[in-house]
Design a protein around this motif. Structure first.
Motif, PDB file in Angstrom:
ATOM      1  N   GLU A  10       0.813  -1.223   0.000  1.00  0.00           N
ATOM      2  CA  GLU A  10       0.000   0.000   0.000  1.00  0.00           C
ATOM      3  C   GLU A  10       0.846   1.273   0.000  1.00  0.00           C
ATOM      4  OE1 GLU A  10      -1.215   1.391   4.358  1.00  0.00           O
ATOM      5  OE2 GLU A  10      -2.220  -0.490   3.841  1.00  0.00           O
ATOM      6  N   ASN A  11       2.123   1.151   0.385  1.00  0.00           N
ATOM      7  CA  ASN A  11       3.002   2.329   0.382  1.00  0.00           C
ATOM      8  C   ASN A  11       3.705   2.537  -0.960  1.00  0.00           C
ATOM      9  OD1 ASN A  11       4.956   0.356   0.349  1.00  0.00           O
ATOM     10  ND2 ASN A  11       5.957   0.968   2.253  1.00  0.00           N
ATOM     11  N   GLY A  12       3.373   1.685  -1.955  1.00  0.00           N
ATOM     12  CA  GLY A  12       3.915   1.861  -3.290  1.00  0.00           C
ATOM     13  C   GLY A  12       5.057   0.944  -3.661  1.00  0.00           C
ATOM     14  N   HIS A  13       5.651   0.252  -2.706  1.00  0.00           N
ATOM     15  CA  HIS A  13       6.727  -0.685  -3.016  1.00  0.00           C
ATOM     16  C   HIS A  13       6.189  -1.844  -3.862  1.00  0.00           C
ATOM     17  CE1 HIS A  13       9.255   1.212   0.128  1.00  0.00           C
ATOM     18  NE2 HIS A  13      10.259   0.628  -0.506  1.00  0.00           N
ATOM     19  N   VAL A  14       6.974  -2.252  -4.860  1.00  0.00           N
ATOM     20  CA  VAL A  14       6.590  -3.362  -5.730  1.00  0.00           C
ATOM     21  C   VAL A  14       7.722  -4.388  -5.756  1.00  0.00           C
ATOM     22  CG1 VAL A  14       5.935  -4.074  -8.062  1.00  0.00           C
ATOM     23  CG2 VAL A  14       5.170  -1.853  -7.177  1.00  0.00           C
ATOM     24  N   PHE A  15       7.364  -5.672  -5.578  1.00  0.00           N
ATOM     25  CA  PHE A  15       8.321  -6.769  -5.660  1.00  0.00           C
ATOM     26  C   PHE A  15       7.907  -7.678  -6.818  1.00  0.00           C
ATOM     27  CE2 PHE A  15       8.621  -5.298  -1.354  1.00  0.00           C
ATOM     28  CZ  PHE A  15       9.938  -5.524  -0.962  1.00  0.00           C
ATOM     29  N   GLU A  16       8.871  -8.061  -7.632  1.00  0.00           N
ATOM     30  CA  GLU A  16       8.607  -8.972  -8.744  1.00  0.00           C
ATOM     31  C   GLU A  16       9.238 -10.320  -8.454  1.00  0.00           C
ATOM     32  OE1 GLU A  16       9.419  -9.568 -13.559  1.00  0.00           O
ATOM     33  OE2 GLU A  16       9.870  -7.639 -12.593  1.00  0.00           O
ATOM     34  N   GLY A  17       8.421 -11.377  -8.571  1.00  0.00           N
ATOM     35  CA  GLY A  17       8.913 -12.721  -8.345  1.00  0.00           C
ATOM     36  C   GLY A  17       8.237 -13.701  -9.272  1.00  0.00           C
ATOM     37  N   TYR A 115       6.994 -16.521  -4.914  1.00  0.00           N
ATOM     38  CA  TYR A 115       8.335 -16.857  -4.429  1.00  0.00           C
ATOM     39  C   TYR A 115       9.377 -16.130  -5.280  1.00  0.00           C
ATOM     40  CZ  TYR A 115       9.314 -20.079  -8.340  1.00  0.00           C
ATOM     41  OH  TYR A 115       9.552 -20.611  -9.585  1.00  0.00           O
ATOM     42  N   GLY A 116      10.630 -16.160  -4.823  1.00  0.00           N
ATOM     43  CA  GLY A 116      11.704 -15.575  -5.593  1.00  0.00           C
ATOM     44  C   GLY A 116      11.920 -14.088  -5.358  1.00  0.00           C
ATOM     45  N   ILE A 117      11.318 -13.537  -4.296  1.00  0.00           N
ATOM     46  CA  ILE A 117      11.561 -12.129  -3.975  1.00  0.00           C
ATOM     47  C   ILE A 117      12.473 -12.044  -2.748  1.00  0.00           C
ATOM     48  CG2 ILE A 117       9.281 -11.501  -4.864  1.00  0.00           C
ATOM     49  CD1 ILE A 117       8.470 -10.914  -1.937  1.00  0.00           C
ATOM     50  N   ASP A 118      12.967 -10.860  -2.484  1.00  0.00           N
ATOM     51  CA  ASP A 118      13.833 -10.638  -1.326  1.00  0.00           C
ATOM     52  C   ASP A 118      12.953 -10.486  -0.082  1.00  0.00           C
ATOM     53  OD1 ASP A 118      15.618  -9.824   0.597  1.00  0.00           O
ATOM     54  OD2 ASP A 118      16.659  -8.374  -0.677  1.00  0.00           O
ATOM     55  N   THR A 119      12.692 -11.604   0.583  1.00  0.00           N
ATOM     56  CA  THR A 119      11.813 -11.582   1.753  1.00  0.00           C
ATOM     57  C   THR A 119      12.450 -10.840   2.929  1.00  0.00           C
ATOM     58  OG1 THR A 119      12.602 -13.820   2.284  1.00  0.00           O
ATOM     59  CG2 THR A 119      10.491 -13.646   1.160  1.00  0.00           C
TER      60      THR A 119
END
Length: 409
Positions: A10-17, A115-119
């Motif tokens: 909700e703060n705009g961060h996007v993760f691609e995995g 999966y595959g994102i920087d958790t």
């Protein structure tokens, strides 16, 4: 071959995995849990209802899917995020003819996974900014469906993501754990096989089922009767009670105090559950009525701890990012002894709003939030953490013995 998937906070961060499990889009409250094991218990824990769960441990799924370890009939998470998933599980308890892999399990239950994102980065964001809503966009390989998902992804509706709330949580999950119930004999046999037998306050294991169950028997030879008030109970609460030799009757969250008393309980167990405790006004009212029976032994866990505090005039508050995982230290204020506990909660009883006639029993060593109360005007004690703790630790399982001992002969 896996398709792309995206997490939008909700703060705009996007993760691609990459996508696993079901495909599509889902919005939920993003939370993290620090458990190194117990991912099956996490997925099937009703307390995670409405939430997108992030596992901080980097490899998940290596022992497959073991139905015997489920805490309820099915998963209750909205979405599931891991750093790396295992597609070749190895465990003698994992039946290959049913779910096999975590991927298949999520697909079968229509749970969207990523999966595959920087958790680690994701966990740091949640920890510093606090729990926030998020939306997963998971592609399927179907061109028409994926075009619609990608179109939404280009212009996410952040107001809609922010406005998501978990509603009617308790009523949505009550009586789910009773669908995986087992007999007392089955429970103790399986527990002894894996050394998950009752543990005393001194850390000694009781391997003899006859000795472990003797406290649950009255002088007339009948079993002590416990009513388990199910607000989204984990199955292991009932198992831990059965290991002590008692009879357990489970009732729904919307039960009336009058109907519970008609069952003639020797004690009442208040279970864990999901959501904001203050929303359960009907349950709080019925609990206040039940507490007029001042001598009736009551033991509450997690949401049960919070609901009893509210029923007795206390206040609760939402934590910045909650406590979730199997490594939370709690201190017993009566003995000054510290135990490692399993926890899963986003709310706590406020230290500035403790119920009258209650004394702090446990506190969290990390942030000093309340982790337990002992009441002086009713025969009750409650804890915020999970002493049933499947898949561990077992440090505080003795609290079930304390509860059974509270019940007279």
């Amino acid at each position: 071959m896996s398709n792309n998937a995206y997490l939008v906070l909700e703060n705009g961060h996007v993760f691609e995995g990459k996508s696993f499990g079901a495909s599509g889009c889902v919005t939920g409250e993003a939370v993290f849990t620090t458990g190194m094991t117990g991912y099956l218990e996490t997925l099937t824990d009703p307390s995670y209802y409405g939430q997108i769960v992030v596992q901080t441990f980097p490899l998940i799924g290596n022992y497959g899917v073991i139905p015997a370890d489920f805490e309820s009939e099915k998963p209750h998470v909205r979405g599931y995020i891991v750093r790396e998933k295992c597609d070749t599980p190895s465990n003698f308890r994992c039946p290959t003819d049913k779910f096999g892999t975590l991927d298949n399990f999520l697909k079968t239950n229509n749970i969207i996974g990523l999966y595959g994102i920087d958790t680690r980065q994701l966990t740091k964001i949640i920890r510093e900014s606090g729990v926030m809503n998020a939306r997963i966009f998971s592609l399927s390989g179907d061109k028409k469906k994926d075009e619609a998902i990608l179109s939404e992804l280009k212009h996410p509706d952040f107001e809609k993501i922010k406005s998501y709330t978990i509603k009617d949580a308790v009523n949505s999950v009550t009586l789910n754990a009773d669908k995986v119930e087992k007999t007392a004999a089955e429970v103790f046999t399986e527990s002894a096989q894996y050394r998950a037998v009752p543990v005393t306050a001194d850390g000694l294991k009781i391997n003899d089922p006859k000795k472990a169950m003797e406290r649950g028997i009255k002088l007339d030879g009948t079993k002590k009767r416990i009513v388990l008030w199910d607000f989204g109970a984990k199955a292991n609460i009932r198992r831990e009670l059965l290991k002590r030799g008692v009879e357990v009757i489970t009732v729904a969250a919307n039960s009336k105090a009058e109907d519970i008393l008609k069952l003639k309980p020797d004690g009442v167990m208040l279970s864990n559950g999901p959501g904001d405790p203050e929303e359960n006004t009907g349950i709080i009212k019925e609990l206040a009525t039940l507490c007029k029976q001042k001598t009736l032994p009551i033991f509450g866990i997690c949401l049960g701890h919070q609901l009893l505090a509210l029923a007795m005039g206390g206040k609760t508050e939402k934590l910045k990012y909650g406590h979730r995982g199997g490594n939370q230290p709690v201190k017993n204020l009566e003995t000054n002894r510290v135990y490692i506990s399993s926890q899963n909660h986003g709310y706590a009883v406020s230290n500035n709003g403790l119920p009258a006639n209650s004394k702090p029993f446990f506190i969290n060593v990390n942030d000093e939030t309340n982790e337990g109360l002992r009441y002086q005007n009713i025969n009750a004690f409650t804890v915020q953490f999970h002493p049933e703790a499947s898949s561990g630790p077992l440090d505080t399982g003795f609290l079930f013995d304390d509860f059974v001992k509270m019940i007279g002969a």
